[in-house]
Design an enzyme around this catalytic site. Structure first.
Site, short mmCIF file in Angstrom:
data_model
loop_
_atom_site.label_atom_id
_atom_site.label_comp_id
_atom_site.label_asym_id
_atom_site.label_seq_id
_atom_site.Cartn_x
_atom_site.Cartn_y
_atom_site.Cartn_z
N GLU A 226 0.80 -1.23 0.00
CA GLU A 226 0.00 0.00 0.00
C GLU A 226 0.84 1.28 0.00
O GLU A 226 0.76 2.09 0.92
CB GLU A 226 -0.98 0.00 1.18
CG GLU A 226 -2.13 -0.96 0.98
CD GLU A 226 -3.26 -0.80 1.99
OE1 GLU A 226 -3.18 0.09 2.86
OE2 GLU A 226 -4.23 -1.56 1.90
N GLU A 323 -5.46 -7.70 -1.26
CA GLU A 323 -6.39 -7.56 -0.13
C GLU A 323 -7.76 -7.16 -0.63
O GLU A 323 -7.88 -6.33 -1.54
CB GLU A 323 -5.89 -6.49 0.87
CG GLU A 323 -4.60 -6.82 1.58
CD GLU A 323 -4.20 -5.73 2.57
OE1 GLU A 323 -5.09 -4.95 3.00
OE2 GLU A 323 -3.01 -5.66 2.91
#
Length: 489
Positions: A226, A323
Site C-alpha cells: 500500500e 487484499e
C-alpha cells in the site's frame, strides 16, 4: 520447531541459485506452478505485523499502543527484553496452532497464503542498525520470528499451499498507517536513500537467498504494501526498479510484487514501458468501505458497479488483488434497503468472480483469523462457511484432443484464400504447447496458469529461440491465447 522440521529444512536448503539464473526454460515443475498459477488465497493479518484490532494481546498487556513498535517499546519498559520476547513467541505459536490447514485445503480450496512481515522480522532483527526499529532489535533476536516464518512455509508445503512473502512494513513507511509497524506521518521511505539502499542491497537479497530460493512453495516476494498515491512517483519507481534488479540477479524467475499506489494504470504503463512484465506483478487492494465516494452509495450500487470499477490493463502487466473483504461502511448500509446478508453474499461472490478474470495472479482475502470472534465480514472463515465467496474448483477436466484438432482445422479453413502464404504450423505449435502447459498445471491440485502476460511472453521468447522469428508470429500468438481462453478455465 520440531527436530523433524529442522532436519527437513536443512535438506531442502539446496543452492538452486545457479540453476534458476541460468535456465529461462519454463519447465512445468512444482516450483514453476507455485510461482505462476492463479491464486485463491488469504492473508495472515497480525501474525507478524501486529495490528491491535485483529490480535490485541500484546497491546492489552501494556494498556494500548498505536503500532507494533509502540506496543513492543512499552512492553520492554514493563517486562524487559526477555519478557517481551516471550510474549511475542507465545503470540506466534498460538496463532500458528490455531490455523486449520485442513479447512484451508479442503473447504476453502486455497492455493496460497499472503504473509505480511516487517523489515524488523527478517533474520530475527539482524538488519536493524541505523533503522527505526533498532531500539527494539534485541527483542526480535530473542523472539526469533524468522524461525516461525520458515516453520509456516514448511507446513504450507505439505498442503500444496504457497506463500507470498509480503514485506508489509518498510523503514520510514510506505504509508503512514499503523500496519507499517510504526506510524510516521508523512511516510518517508521512498525519499530516504539510506532506507532504500538497506532494502535493495541487504534485506531483499537476504530474503531471496534465505527463503525464496531454498523453498519451492514461495509464490513471490512483495517488496511494498500500500504505497501512498503519488502523481509522478519518481522515488517509488527508483525503489521498484532497483529492487527488481537486485532480486532478479539472484533469481530471475521469482515474481516481484509491487503496489499500485491506488492507481493501477500508472503502474501497468510503467511496467510495460520498462519491459518488466517478465518479473513484476502489480498488487491492487479492492476495498469499498473507505472512500467517501463509496460511503455515499448503497450496497446494490457498489455491487453493480464492480465490473466497471475493478479494471486492470492486463494486456500490459500481471495483477494480484492482495487484499479485499466483504465489508461495506455503515453509511452505505444506512442507504441500503433489503437483507444485509444477501447483499454481503452478492458482494463477496461478485468480487471473487471478477478477480480471477482481471488479476492473473489471483486474490487474497483479508484476513484469516482474529484473537476474539471470527471477524465477521473481515473474516475469511465465516465468509467461506456462508458460501459468500466463489471458490475454485478442484475437479480436473480432461482436454479433448478432438476439440484441439478442430480448432486448428477451423483456423486453417478461416484463412484459406485470404493470402498467398501462412505459417499455420505456428498456430498449431502454440495451441498444443498451451494444452501441454495447462495439463502440467492441472497436475498440482487442478492449478490454473496465471501471470498470463509474463507466462506468454516467456513461452513466446522460448519459441522464437527454438524455431526462429517471423512476420507470422501472430499465428503463434493467436494459437497460445486460444488455448488459454478455451482450456485454462
Amino acid at each position: 520447531m520440531t527436530l523433524f522440521n529442522s532436519l527437513k529444512e536443512k535438506f531442502e536448503k539446496k543452492d538452486f541459485t545457479k540453476e534458476i539464473i541460468l535456465s529461462d526454460a519454463l519447465n512445468v515443475d512444482r516450483r514453476t506452478i507455485y510461482r505462476n498459477r492463479v491464486n485463491y488465497g488469504v492473508n495472515l493479518g497480525s501474525l507478524f505485523v501486529l495490528e491491535s484490532w485483529i490480535y490485541d494481546d500484546l497491546f492489552n498487556e501494556v494498556g494500548g499502543g498505536n503500532s507494533e513498535f509502540e506496543a513492543v517499546s512499552k512492553c520492554i519498559t514493563k517486562f524487559g527484553n526477555n519478557g517481551t520476547a516471550d510474549r511475542l513467541r507465545q503470540h506466534y505459536e498460538s496463532y500458528l496452532q490455531k490455523i486449520d490447514w485442513n479447512f484451508l485445503r479442503n473447504n476453502a480450496n486455497i492455493t496460497s497464503i499472503r504473509v505480511p512481515i516487517g523489515y524488523w522480522h527478517v533474520n530475527n532483527g539482524s538488519f536493524l542498525n541505523g533503522l527505526p526499529f533498532q531500539p527494539v532489535a534485541g527483542v526480535y533476536a530473542a523472539a526469533k520470528p524468522w524461525d516461525y516464518v520458515k516453520q509456516l512455509i514448511t507446513t504450507a508445503s505439505r498442503y500444496n499451499i504457497s506463500i507470498l512473502v509480503d514485506v508489509h512494513g518498510l523503514p520510514g513507511g510506505a504509508n503512514s498507517e499503523a500496519h507499517s509497524g510504526m506510524i510516521q506521518n508523512p511516510a518517508v521511505f521512498f525519499r530516504t536513500p539510506r532506507y532504500v539502499n538497506k532494502m535493495c542491497d541487504e534485506i531483499l537479497p537476504f530474503i531471496t537467498r534465505d527463503i525464496c530460493v531454498p523453498y519451492e512453495n514461495i509464490a513471490g516476494l512483495q517488496i511494498v504494501n500500500e504505497a501512498y498515491f503519488d502523481n509522478t512517483a519518481n522515488d517509488m519507481k527508483n525503489y521498484y526498479a532497483r529492487a527488481v534488479s537486485s532480486i532478479s540477479k539472484i533469481d530471475n524467475n521469482l515474481p516481484v510484487v509491487i503496489s499500485d499506489g491506488w492507481w493501477p494504470q500508472q503502474w501497468s504503463d510503467w511496467v510495460s514501458a520498462n519491459n518488466l512484465a517478465y518479473n513484476v506483478v502489480i498488487d491492487s487492494h479492492i476495498y469499498r468501505c473507505f472512500s467517501n465516494e463509496d460511503k455515499n452509495k448503497d450496497a446494490g450500487t457498489i455491487i453493480n458497479q464492480l465490473p466497471q470499477t475493478v479494471s486492470f490493463d492486463k494486456g500490459k502487466a500481471d495483477f494480484v488483488v492482495g487484499e479485499f473483504s466483504c465489508v461495506l461502511d455503515e453509511e452505505t448500509w444506512k442507504r441500503t434497503n433489503g437483507n444485509r446478508n444477501v447483499f454481503i453474499s452478492n458482494f463477496g461472490t461478485m468480487q471473487t468472480s471478477i478477480f480471477p478474470k482481471m488479476a492473473s495472479f489471483g486474490w487474497y482475502f483479508w484476513t484469516l483469523q482474529f484473537k476474539w470472534g471470527d471477524g465477521g465480514e473481515w473474516g475469511f472463515i465465516p465468509q467461506v462457511s456462508k458460501k459468500n465467496l466463489q471458490l475454485r474448483s478442484k475437479t480436473v477436466k480432461n482436454i479433448d484432443q478432438n476439440t484441439v484438432n478442430k480448432i486448428i482445422a477451423d483456423h486453417i479453413q478461416y484463412w484459406k484464400g485470404k493470402g498467398d502464404r501462412f505459417e499455420h504450423w505456428r498456430f498449431e505449435d502454440a495451441i498444443r504447447q498451451a494444452v501441454q502447459d495447462i495439463q502440467g498445471f492441472n497436475s498440482l491440485a487442478n492449478s490454473k496458469i496465471g501471470r498470463w502476460k509474463s507466462w506468454t511472453l516467456r513461452r513466446r521468447r522460448e519459441y522464437i529461440a527454438s524455431k526462429g522469428d517471423s512476420s507470422f508470429m501472430w499465428e503463434w500468438d493467436q494459437g497460445y491465447q486460444r488455448g488459454l481462453d478455451e482450456f485454462n478455465k
